[in-house]
Design an enzyme around this catalytic site. Sequence first.
Site, PDB file in Angstrom:
ATOM      1  N   ASP A 108      -5.985  -4.723   7.057  1.00 23.29           N
ATOM      2  CA  ASP A 108      -6.799  -4.017   5.825  1.00 23.29           C
ATOM      3  C   ASP A 108      -7.916  -5.681   5.727  1.00 23.29           C
ATOM      4  O   ASP A 108      -9.213  -5.558   5.983  1.00 23.29           O
ATOM      5  CB  ASP A 108      -6.128  -4.196   4.324  1.00 23.29           C
ATOM      6  CG  ASP A 108      -7.490  -2.578   3.969  1.00 23.29           C
ATOM      7  OD1 ASP A 108      -8.690  -2.470   4.544  1.00 23.29           O
ATOM      8  OD2 ASP A 108      -7.168  -3.353   2.503  1.00 23.29           O
TER       9      ASP A 108
ATOM     10  N   TYR B 191       0.939  -1.002  -0.041  1.00 18.52           N
ATOM     11  CA  TYR B 191       0.094  -0.197   0.082  1.00 18.52           C
ATOM     12  C   TYR B 191       1.194   1.218   0.088  1.00 18.52           C
ATOM     13  O   TYR B 191       0.354   2.407  -0.259  1.00 18.52           O
ATOM     14  CB  TYR B 191      -1.429  -0.468   1.803  1.00 18.52           C
ATOM     15  CG  TYR B 191      -2.155  -0.980   1.540  1.00 18.52           C
ATOM     16  CD1 TYR B 191      -2.581  -2.071   0.021  1.00 18.52           C
ATOM     17  CD2 TYR B 191      -3.322  -0.193   2.431  1.00 18.52           C
ATOM     18  CE1 TYR B 191      -3.424  -2.635   0.483  1.00 18.52           C
ATOM     19  CE2 TYR B 191      -4.651  -1.809   1.798  1.00 18.52           C
ATOM     20  CZ  TYR B 191      -4.706  -2.498   1.103  1.00 18.52           C
ATOM     21  OH  TYR B 191      -5.789  -3.197   0.761  1.00 18.52           O
TER      22      TYR B 191
ATOM     23  N   LYS C 120       2.947 -13.920   5.505  1.00 21.51           N
ATOM     24  CA  LYS C 120       3.366 -14.955   4.712  1.00 21.51           C
ATOM     25  C   LYS C 120       4.353 -15.258   4.670  1.00 21.51           C
ATOM     26  O   LYS C 120       5.385 -15.186   3.232  1.00 21.51           O
ATOM     27  CB  LYS C 120       2.620 -14.830   2.975  1.00 21.51           C
ATOM     28  CG  LYS C 120       2.187 -15.663   2.620  1.00 21.51           C
ATOM     29  CD  LYS C 120       0.583 -16.399   3.001  1.00 21.51           C
ATOM     30  CE  LYS C 120       1.218 -17.368   1.193  1.00 21.51           C
ATOM     31  NZ  LYS C 120      -0.164 -18.487   1.792  1.00 21.51           N
TER      32      LYS C 120
ATOM     33  N   ASP D  69      -3.437 -16.875   5.813  1.00 18.49           N
ATOM     34  CA  ASP D  69      -4.705 -17.796   5.313  1.00 18.49           C
ATOM     35  C   ASP D  69      -4.978 -18.685   6.283  1.00 18.49           C
ATOM     36  O   ASP D  69      -6.233 -18.575   6.626  1.00 18.49           O
ATOM     37  CB  ASP D  69      -4.347 -18.418   3.981  1.00 18.49           C
ATOM     38  CG  ASP D  69      -2.706 -19.250   4.139  1.00 18.49           C
ATOM     39  OD1 ASP D  69      -1.994 -18.900   5.035  1.00 18.49           O
ATOM     40  OD2 ASP D  69      -2.467 -19.691   2.865  1.00 18.49           O
TER      41      ASP D  69
END
Length: 365
Positions: A249, A125, A192, A225
């Site tokens: 987010d 972002y 991740k 995940d």
Amino acid sequence: MTRHAVTLIPGDGVGPEITDATVRVLEATGVAFDWDVQQAGENVMARYGTPLPDHVLQSIKERGVALKGPITTPVGTGFRSVNVALRQELDLYACVRPIKAYPGARNLRDDLDLVVIRENSEDIYAGIEFQQGTPECSQAIEEISRLANRRIKPDSGLSIKPISVTGSERIVQFAFDYARRYGRRKVTLVHKANIMKHTDGLFLAVGREVAARNPDIAFEDRIVDNMCMQLVLRPSEYDVLCCPNLYGDIISDLGAGMIGGLGLAPGANIGTVGAVFEATHGSAPRYTGQNRVNPMALMLSGVLMLRHLGETAAADGLEQAIADVIREGRSVTYDMKERRDDPTAVGTSQVADAIVERLRAAAVP
Ligand code: NAD
């Protein structure tokens, strides 16, 4: 009694209605405020030539605290989102979003009580993007392909994901400080790192170092995940989630959905020079002036503000009054009803009336 100097930005769309309702309940707690009302957004463009005039920033810097209604970002006018600009100009690097189920709300489950802490300034972002087909993009593709020794398809667009040691360190430390201040027991770092070793991997490595310096609070990590699945299946095992920008987010919206939607999702953006308290939702322009939308997300942001100001008893009282009105289910807006066209739904200001009444009743000895 301490009076708190706070910048008040009503915003636009439904902003002024929910801000008005929130100011009423905040004042009904008995805490005294000196509101410095400041306007920002498209409405001030003509007068100041910018949607975020310097005096608005100055007001927040001087007071250190702002309560803000949502502000519309007009599409296609080229002006930068005021919300994003505020975060950048004031370096509000930590976004705090509690996910708490109040009995009576349309909760997916009733045992939700966690806090998402989202890094607000880095990651994918950061706004470093190259539009497909431009000479800059082609040049970046060539250069990166050469450096990485990997082929990037020449018809790609690019978004760059920077995650720094300093940025990671301050957000993870923030998560530990937050956990300590609010009596929470564990920080879970979300990443991740198995795939993005040099960004998420860095975030995790720095996170572990910071954790070693904060041994009084438990620490663990989860791959994003898996984290999403865990949140749905076993949310009570989690407490404070510390996330890079993108995952934060997504997870905070997942959380908002689990506690009955945007109308109940509060937030705070906190930095070194100031803190801005605002609902997660936007300006819902099609509801402007209709006295229809739910003010509770901004009111609950007001609860966060009271806690930030050290007004713990007032924060507890206001949160209890909101929780009581939710549980009772009479003075709530359409979004909290089973059916959106339920004729028994009340308006924004009637929600404030009901909460003020509760606060007054609780104050009577
Ligand atoms: P939105 O959150 O304004 O509204 C989406 C829908 O959610 C609404 O149509 C409504 O059905 C529901 N909703 C939102 N708030 C609600 C409430 N308090 N009570 C009941 N229902 C509610 O999202 P959007 O339509 O994508 O954005 C509108 C504008 O707001 C855009 O210009 C966007 O850029 C801006 N925005 C501002 C902020 C901010 O100020 N921080 C945040 C998000 C979006």
